[in-house]
Design a protein around this motif. Structure first.
Motif, PDB file in Angstrom:
ATOM      1  N   ASN A 154      23.012  63.020  73.568  1.00  0.00           N
ATOM      2  CA  ASN A 154      23.752  62.641  74.784  1.00  0.00           C
ATOM      3  C   ASN A 154      24.333  61.235  74.675  1.00  0.00           C
ATOM      4  O   ASN A 154      24.281  60.445  75.634  1.00  0.00           O
ATOM      5  CB  ASN A 154      22.839  62.715  76.019  1.00  0.00           C
ATOM      6  N   THR A 155      24.892  60.935  73.529  1.00  0.00           N
ATOM      7  CA  THR A 155      25.361  59.572  73.282  1.00  0.00           C
ATOM      8  C   THR A 155      26.741  59.576  72.627  1.00  0.00           C
ATOM      9  O   THR A 155      27.013  60.397  71.749  1.00  0.00           O
ATOM     10  CB  THR A 155      24.372  58.802  72.386  1.00  0.00           C
ATOM     11  N   VAL A 156      27.563  58.653  73.066  1.00  0.00           N
ATOM     12  CA  VAL A 156      28.862  58.414  72.430  1.00  0.00           C
ATOM     13  C   VAL A 156      28.857  56.987  71.888  1.00  0.00           C
ATOM     14  O   VAL A 156      28.236  56.090  72.474  1.00  0.00           O
ATOM     15  CB  VAL A 156      30.026  58.640  73.424  1.00  0.00           C
ATOM     16  N   TYR A 157      29.508  56.821  70.753  1.00  0.00           N
ATOM     17  CA  TYR A 157      29.497  55.531  70.063  1.00  0.00           C
ATOM     18  C   TYR A 157      30.923  55.005  69.891  1.00  0.00           C
ATOM     19  O   TYR A 157      31.886  55.769  69.855  1.00  0.00           O
ATOM     20  CB  TYR A 157      28.859  55.668  68.683  1.00  0.00           C
ATOM     21  N   LEU A 158      31.002  53.691  69.744  1.00  0.00           N
ATOM     22  CA  LEU A 158      32.263  53.072  69.352  1.00  0.00           C
ATOM     23  C   LEU A 158      31.942  52.060  68.260  1.00  0.00           C
ATOM     24  O   LEU A 158      31.360  51.011  68.534  1.00  0.00           O
ATOM     25  CB  LEU A 158      32.946  52.384  70.531  1.00  0.00           C
ATOM     26  N   GLN A 159      32.258  52.417  67.033  1.00  0.00           N
ATOM     27  CA  GLN A 159      32.076  51.502  65.911  1.00  0.00           C
ATOM     28  C   GLN A 159      33.308  50.617  65.824  1.00  0.00           C
ATOM     29  O   GLN A 159      34.430  51.110  65.680  1.00  0.00           O
ATOM     30  CB  GLN A 159      31.901  52.291  64.608  1.00  0.00           C
ATOM     31  N   MET A 160      33.101  49.318  65.912  1.00  0.00           N
ATOM     32  CA  MET A 160      34.203  48.368  65.930  1.00  0.00           C
ATOM     33  C   MET A 160      34.097  47.455  64.710  1.00  0.00           C
ATOM     34  O   MET A 160      33.128  46.706  64.581  1.00  0.00           O
ATOM     35  CB  MET A 160      34.178  47.541  67.216  1.00  0.00           C
ATOM     36  N   ASN A 161      35.060  47.547  63.834  1.00  0.00           N
ATOM     37  CA  ASN A 161      35.112  46.730  62.620  1.00  0.00           C
ATOM     38  C   ASN A 161      36.316  45.797  62.674  1.00  0.00           C
ATOM     39  O   ASN A 161      37.240  45.990  63.466  1.00  0.00           O
ATOM     40  CB  ASN A 161      35.199  47.623  61.388  1.00  0.00           C
ATOM     41  N   SER A 162      36.290  44.807  61.823  1.00  0.00           N
ATOM     42  CA  SER A 162      37.397  43.839  61.726  1.00  0.00           C
ATOM     43  C   SER A 162      37.787  43.317  63.105  1.00  0.00           C
ATOM     44  O   SER A 162      38.971  43.287  63.469  1.00  0.00           O
ATOM     45  CB  SER A 162      38.605  44.493  61.050  1.00  0.00           C
ATOM     46  N   LEU A 163      36.795  42.911  63.844  1.00  0.00           N
ATOM     47  CA  LEU A 163      37.044  42.474  65.215  1.00  0.00           C
ATOM     48  C   LEU A 163      37.907  41.221  65.263  1.00  0.00           C
ATOM     49  O   LEU A 163      37.827  40.341  64.397  1.00  0.00           O
ATOM     50  CB  LEU A 163      35.722  42.234  65.931  1.00  0.00           C
ATOM     51  N   LYS A 164      38.719  41.165  66.314  1.00  0.00           N
ATOM     52  CA  LYS A 164      39.631  40.047  66.533  1.00  0.00           C
ATOM     53  C   LYS A 164      39.326  39.396  67.876  1.00  0.00           C
ATOM     54  O   LYS A 164      38.795  40.062  68.774  1.00  0.00           O
ATOM     55  CB  LYS A 164      41.070  40.550  66.540  1.00  0.00           C
ATOM     56  N   PRO A 165      39.669  38.131  68.049  1.00  0.00           N
ATOM     57  CA  PRO A 165      39.442  37.487  69.350  1.00  0.00           C
ATOM     58  C   PRO A 165      40.078  38.260  70.512  1.00  0.00           C
ATOM     59  O   PRO A 165      39.511  38.282  71.612  1.00  0.00           O
ATOM     60  CB  PRO A 165      40.091  36.110  69.170  1.00  0.00           C
ATOM     61  N   GLU A 166      41.194  38.908  70.272  1.00  0.00           N
ATOM     62  CA  GLU A 166      41.840  39.665  71.343  1.00  0.00           C
ATOM     63  C   GLU A 166      41.097  40.946  71.713  1.00  0.00           C
ATOM     64  O   GLU A 166      41.466  41.624  72.677  1.00  0.00           O
ATOM     65  CB  GLU A 166      43.297  40.002  70.979  1.00  0.00           C
ATOM     66  N   ASP A 167      40.044  41.284  70.981  1.00  0.00           N
ATOM     67  CA  ASP A 167      39.193  42.419  71.357  1.00  0.00           C
ATOM     68  C   ASP A 167      38.148  42.011  72.395  1.00  0.00           C
ATOM     69  O   ASP A 167      37.414  42.871  72.898  1.00  0.00           O
ATOM     70  CB  ASP A 167      38.471  42.986  70.122  1.00  0.00           C
ATOM     71  N   THR A 168      38.071  40.734  72.691  1.00  0.00           N
ATOM     72  CA  THR A 168      37.118  40.253  73.683  1.00  0.00           C
ATOM     73  C   THR A 168      37.402  40.886  75.039  1.00  0.00           C
ATOM     74  O   THR A 168      38.520  40.821  75.559  1.00  0.00           O
ATOM     75  CB  THR A 168      37.198  38.719  73.810  1.00  0.00           C
ATOM     76  N   ALA A 169      36.364  41.517  75.606  1.00  0.00           N
ATOM     77  CA  ALA A 169      36.520  42.229  76.880  1.00  0.00           C
ATOM     78  C   ALA A 169      35.178  42.823  77.277  1.00  0.00           C
ATOM     79  O   ALA A 169      34.235  42.826  76.483  1.00  0.00           O
ATOM     80  CB  ALA A 169      37.553  43.347  76.749  1.00  0.00           C
ATOM     81  N   VAL A 170      35.135  43.319  78.497  1.00  0.00           N
ATOM     82  CA  VAL A 170      34.025  44.179  78.904  1.00  0.00           C
ATOM     83  C   VAL A 170      34.420  45.603  78.541  1.00  0.00           C
ATOM     84  O   VAL A 170      35.518  46.060  78.907  1.00  0.00           O
ATOM     85  CB  VAL A 170      33.740  44.066  80.417  1.00  0.00           C
ATOM     86  N   TYR A 171      33.556  46.283  77.831  1.00  0.00           N
ATOM     87  CA  TYR A 171      33.827  47.642  77.372  1.00  0.00           C
ATOM     88  C   TYR A 171      33.046  48.627  78.241  1.00  0.00           C
ATOM     89  O   TYR A 171      31.837  48.461  78.468  1.00  0.00           O
ATOM     90  CB  TYR A 171      33.431  47.787  75.906  1.00  0.00           C
ATOM     91  N   TYR A 172      33.767  49.656  78.681  1.00  0.00           N
ATOM     92  CA  TYR A 172      33.197  50.672  79.548  1.00  0.00           C
ATOM     93  C   TYR A 172      33.305  52.044  78.892  1.00  0.00           C
ATOM     94  O   TYR A 172      34.330  52.355  78.274  1.00  0.00           O
ATOM     95  CB  TYR A 172      33.953  50.742  80.869  1.00  0.00           C
ATOM     96  N   CYS A 173      32.290  52.853  79.054  1.00  0.00           N
ATOM     97  CA  CYS A 173      32.454  54.248  78.661  1.00  0.00           C
ATOM     98  C   CYS A 173      32.653  55.077  79.924  1.00  0.00           C
ATOM     99  O   CYS A 173      32.257  54.671  81.019  1.00  0.00           O
ATOM    100  CB  CYS A 173      31.297  54.763  77.832  1.00  0.00           C
ATOM    101  N   ALA A 174      33.288  56.213  79.745  1.00  0.00           N
ATOM    102  CA  ALA A 174      33.616  57.072  80.868  1.00  0.00           C
ATOM    103  C   ALA A 174      33.500  58.525  80.443  1.00  0.00           C
ATOM    104  O   ALA A 174      33.691  58.862  79.263  1.00  0.00           O
ATOM    105  CB  ALA A 174      35.027  56.781  81.364  1.00  0.00           C
ATOM    106  N   ALA A 175      33.202  59.377  81.417  1.00  0.00           N
ATOM    107  CA  ALA A 175      33.069  60.812  81.174  1.00  0.00           C
ATOM    108  C   ALA A 175      33.957  61.575  82.143  1.00  0.00           C
ATOM    109  O   ALA A 175      34.072  61.194  83.319  1.00  0.00           O
ATOM    110  CB  ALA A 175      31.621  61.239  81.353  1.00  0.00           C
ATOM    111  N   GLY A 176      34.570  62.622  81.640  1.00  0.00           N
ATOM    112  CA  GLY A 176      35.436  63.415  82.497  1.00  0.00           C
ATOM    113  C   GLY A 176      35.523  64.850  82.046  1.00  0.00           C
ATOM    114  O   GLY A 176      35.062  65.212  80.956  1.00  0.00           O
ATOM    115  N   GLN A 177      36.147  65.647  82.901  1.00  0.00           N
ATOM    116  CA  GLN A 177      36.268  67.068  82.609  1.00  0.00           C
ATOM    117  C   GLN A 177      37.420  67.366  81.674  1.00  0.00           C
ATOM    118  O   GLN A 177      37.481  68.443  81.083  1.00  0.00           O
ATOM    119  CB  GLN A 177      36.461  67.841  83.923  1.00  0.00           C
ATOM    120  N   ALA A 178      38.342  66.413  81.562  1.00  0.00           N
ATOM    121  CA  ALA A 178      39.505  66.631  80.708  1.00  0.00           C
ATOM    122  C   ALA A 178      40.067  65.291  80.278  1.00  0.00           C
ATOM    123  O   ALA A 178      39.742  64.250  80.861  1.00  0.00           O
ATOM    124  CB  ALA A 178      40.572  67.439  81.445  1.00  0.00           C
TER     125      ALA A 178
END
Length: 118
Positions: free
Chosen positions: A77-101
């Protein structure tokens, strides 16, 4: 009802990597289309990546293609986000979301902060 809890955020130097996780409650996780979004200070929330129910297909915004990979483990029951080669512009609050479509998200997590220093 689905509850989502993100983890894995933190502070990393430019060029580094992080893996975000989003754990979902409930026994119907495999029926949900999952996505990752982010919101930087003073900016609107934006789409990052999404993955279909079985994980066969994924979609990402152009700015992260080749650097970020979304995946899911329906048994955990888990989703992942592997983030490589990160840049300063990737700075943010990251949210996951679930939907029917795709594009229709009904449930959101509380977010996890990712900060990339230059």
């Amino acid at each position: 009802q689905v509850q989502l809890v993100e983890s894995g955020g933190g502070l990393v130097q430019a060029g580094g990597s992080l893996r975000l996780s989003c754990a979902a409650s409930g026994r119907t996780f495999s029926r949900y289309y999952m996505g990752w979004f982010r919101q930087a200070p003073g900016k609107k929330r934006e789409f990052v990546s999404a993955i279909t129910y079985s994980g066969v297909s994924t979609y990402s915004t152009d700015s992260v293609k080749g650097r970020f990979t979304i995946s899911r483990d329906n048994a955990k029951n888990t989703v992942y986000l592997q983030m490589n080669s990160l840049k300063p512009e990737d700075t943010a609050v990251y949210y996951c979301a679930a939907g029917q479509a795709r594009g229709v998200y009904d449930y959101w997590g509380q977010g996890t902060q990712v900060t990339v220093s230059s």
